[in-house]
Design a protein around this motif. Structure first.
Motif, PDB file in Angstrom:
ATOM      1  N   ALA A 269       3.097   3.533  -5.524  1.00 54.21           N
ATOM      2  CA  ALA A 269       2.249   4.456  -6.294  1.00 54.21           C
ATOM      3  C   ALA A 269       1.078   3.718  -6.932  1.00 54.21           C
ATOM      4  N   LEU A 270       1.287   2.454  -7.321  1.00 55.59           N
ATOM      5  CA  LEU A 270       0.208   1.650  -7.900  1.00 55.59           C
ATOM      6  C   LEU A 270      -1.004   1.600  -6.989  1.00 55.59           C
ATOM      7  N   ALA A 271      -0.769   1.577  -5.674  1.00 58.64           N
ATOM      8  CA  ALA A 271      -1.854   1.452  -4.715  1.00 58.64           C
ATOM      9  C   ALA A 271      -2.362   2.793  -4.201  1.00 58.64           C
ATOM     10  N   ARG A 272      -1.602   3.855  -4.405  1.00 57.30           N
ATOM     11  CA  ARG A 272      -1.982   5.132  -3.806  1.00 57.30           C
ATOM     12  C   ARG A 272      -2.531   6.142  -4.814  1.00 57.30           C
TER      13      ARG A 272
ATOM     14  N   ALA B 220      -7.109  -6.215   6.602  1.00 59.08           N
ATOM     15  CA  ALA B 220      -7.792  -5.862   5.352  1.00 59.08           C
ATOM     16  C   ALA B 220      -8.462  -4.501   5.467  1.00 59.08           C
ATOM     17  N   ILE B 221      -9.127  -4.252   6.579  1.00 58.67           N
ATOM     18  CA  ILE B 221      -9.793  -2.966   6.788  1.00 58.67           C
ATOM     19  C   ILE B 221      -8.770  -1.845   6.862  1.00 58.67           C
TER      20      ILE B 221
ATOM     21  N   ASN C  26       0.802  -1.229   0.000  1.00 57.02           N
ATOM     22  CA  ASN C  26       0.000   0.000   0.000  1.00 57.02           C
ATOM     23  C   ASN C  26       0.832   1.276   0.000  1.00 57.02           C
ATOM     24  N   GLN C  27       2.167   1.140   0.000  1.00 52.08           N
ATOM     25  CA  GLN C  27       3.021   2.314  -0.104  1.00 52.08           C
ATOM     26  C   GLN C  27       3.424   2.591  -1.556  1.00 52.08           C
TER      27      GLN C  27
ATOM     28  N   ASP D  91      -6.402   2.933   4.306  1.00 49.46           N
ATOM     29  CA  ASP D  91      -5.143   3.682   4.203  1.00 49.46           C
ATOM     30  C   ASP D  91      -4.999   4.254   2.796  1.00 49.46           C
ATOM     31  N   THR D  92      -5.773   5.283   2.515  1.00 49.97           N
ATOM     32  CA  THR D  92      -5.788   5.930   1.207  1.00 49.97           C
ATOM     33  C   THR D  92      -6.346   7.336   1.374  1.00 49.97           C
ATOM     34  N   PRO D  93      -5.901   8.261   0.540  1.00 46.82           N
ATOM     35  CA  PRO D  93      -6.496   9.611   0.619  1.00 46.82           C
ATOM     36  C   PRO D  93      -7.954   9.617   0.172  1.00 46.82           C
ATOM     37  N   TYR D  94      -8.354   8.601  -0.598  1.00 46.24           N
ATOM     38  CA  TYR D  94      -9.683   8.588  -1.204  1.00 46.24           C
ATOM     39  C   TYR D  94     -10.702   7.875  -0.324  1.00 46.24           C
TER      40      TYR D  94
END
Length: 484
Positions: free
Chosen positions: A377-380, A399-400, A374-375, A405-408
């Motif tokens: 760029a593909l995930a963020r 999982a939660i 999740n760090q 863990d995203t700006p969106y």
């Protein structure tokens, strides 16, 4: 090549002065298919003036009259559906069959849902039995500037124009300059439906010119915008000086949580949903979070599904994936795929370059990355292309945490046959929408997000209320509880 250089202002098509020309590019061929005019602040001013003048009478028309006109608009929209599908397919690359069923179909779906919601809508409401002489009045906010994107043009035009008109607002629409042809055809439908002059206006332009002027115009009471988070921030800042309402529907980075007890179709459903519309959907489930017990099986299944996706021109019939909408989007997706490879993610399907047999056109390869974290760029970052990232998790809690863990915060997805688990997880996901086990949200369900995805709610009753102000009144004579 189509000549679409006019704007629709005050009930007629007008040739704009001092406007520059811009070709509309067919993404399947990279060739111009039409020419439009790009307006400026003066053109926006003219459209806003027409809308402001029309507001005085339109805002006080009987709701039944507004409903009747929208019903007439729906009839025209459905009668001319094939024409609309050709425009959408040509301007932004949706395969022609999908353009008709999904793109044009989405617009009709939303208009029907607004009509159903409006038939039960109350503009005068009692406050409650504790205050029998108080009323809550719902009144149109005024002139609404509507800025729509290129990826789902009629979906977004219907979600903005129709509720604004039903609410009693007058409107100025600025569609994306990449995909303006469908909106110009929609303007023809509005004209044929007989809406009073000035109630609906259309000015083509870019964000710097027409978009910025609508956002800062003192006679525009509200801006409703769908597009990138970056542009949404700029619009909010431009609108601040005039304290107008701003409704934003922005980007997303949806997580699709696939638990070990997910149904047999969960992976296929998730991959194809990610690739739908060539990945150009803000609510696409682009992060597939997979419980580790089934991780490698899911990765291999996703690879097989991706390799079976056919890519072809938008004008060809059949079920296939079309091109991306523009050269800029093509280059961005290539850059993100290259970045993913450089970050060390495992490329299991697709990759850089065009698919075999497509030397021209903005075609890309359906791409799947595994072992993403999740760090990366593909995930963020929102890629807005057919690129799926697969991430493992070991527990429900993890999982939660990864999903949140995203700006969106637009849409998330849950796949599990355990109903209690689904409900528990849905309650903890930080997003405006959660869809579970492939079940679509019902008619009139509000579309929208939180955080960097914006905080608008579009569709049904919520979509109409976005364009209304609330007035509290005491000492009301009578207790009729007027309907509409």
């Amino acid at each position: 090549m189509l000549d679409k250089r006019q704007f629709y202002i005050e009930g007629k098509w007008v040739a704009p002065e001092n406007a520059r020309e811009l070709p509309v590019i067919d993404p399947s061929t990279e060739q111009p298919c039409a020419v439009i005019s790009i307006g400026d602040a003066a053109h926006a001013d003219r459209a806003v003036k027409a809308a402001r003048q029309a507001l005085e009478t339109w805002s006080v028309t009987e709701p039944a009259d507004r409903l009747q006109r929208v019903e007439r608009l729906l009839d025209i929209y459905e009668r001319r559906a094939a024409e609309m599908a050709r425009m959408i397919s040509m301007e932004m690359g949706a395969p022609i069959d999908m353009a008709l069923s999904d793109h044009v179909g989405a617009g009709a779906y939303h208009i029907r849902n607004f009509i159903a919601a409006f038939r039960e809508f109350r503009f005068e409401r009692p406050l409650g039995p504790h205050a029998p002489d108080d009323r809550i009045l719902m009144e149109p906010i005024g002139v609404a500037g509507l800025i729509t994107p290129w990826n789902w043009p009629m979906n977004q035009v219907a979600l903005k124009v129709v509720p604004a008109l039903l609410a009693g607002c007058t409107t100025v629409l600025k569609p994306s300059e990449i995909a303006p042809l469908s909106s110009m055809l929609f303007a023809e439908y509005v004209d044929e439906a007989g809406f009073p002059k000035g109630v609906f206006n259309l000015v083509n332009g870019d964000g710097i010119g027409v978009g910025a002027r609508l956002s800062s115009h003192p006679d525009v009471d509200m801006i409703s915008f769908t597009g990138s988070t970056r542009a949404g921030i700029a619009i909010s800042k431009a609108a601040a000086d005039t304290l107008k309402r701003v409704a934003l529907e922005l980007g997303g980075k949806g997580a699709n949580l696939i638990f070990a007890d997910a149904d047999a179709n969960a992976v296929k459903r998730g991959v194809l949903h990610c690739f739908k519309n060539t990945g150009q959907s803000c609510n696409a489930p682009t992060r597939m979070l997979v419980e580790r017990a089934i991780y490698e099986r899911v990765v291999d299944e996703a690879r097989v599904i991706a390799e079976r996706v056919c890519v072809d021109a938008a004008h060809a019939p059949g079920k296939h994936m079309g091109p991306l909408a523009s050269e800029a989007q093509f280059l961005k997706v290539q850059e993100m795929i290259e970045k993913g490879i450089g970050e060390g993610a495992r490329l299991v399907a697709g990759g850089l370059g065009r698919p075999e047999g497509h030397a021209t056109g903005y075609f890309v390869r359906p791409t799947v990355f595994a072992d993403v974290n999740n760090q990366m760029a593909l995930a963020r970052e929102e890629i807005f292309g057919p690129v799926l990232s697969i991430l493992p998790f070991d527990s429900e809690e993890e999982a939660i945490a990864i999903a949140n863990d995203t700006p969106y915060g637009l849409a998330n997805y849950v796949q599990s046959t355990d109903g209690e688990k689904r409900n528990r997880v849905a309650g903890r996901l930080r997003s405006g929408m959660v869809e579970m086990n492939g079940r679509p949200r019902g008619p009139g369900s509000p579309f929208g997000g939180i955080k960097a995805s914006g905080r608008a709610r579009e569709g049904g009753v919520w979509g109409i209320e976005e364009f209304l102000e609330v007035k509290a009144v005491s000492g009301w004579a009578g207790s009729t509880g007027t309907h509409q």
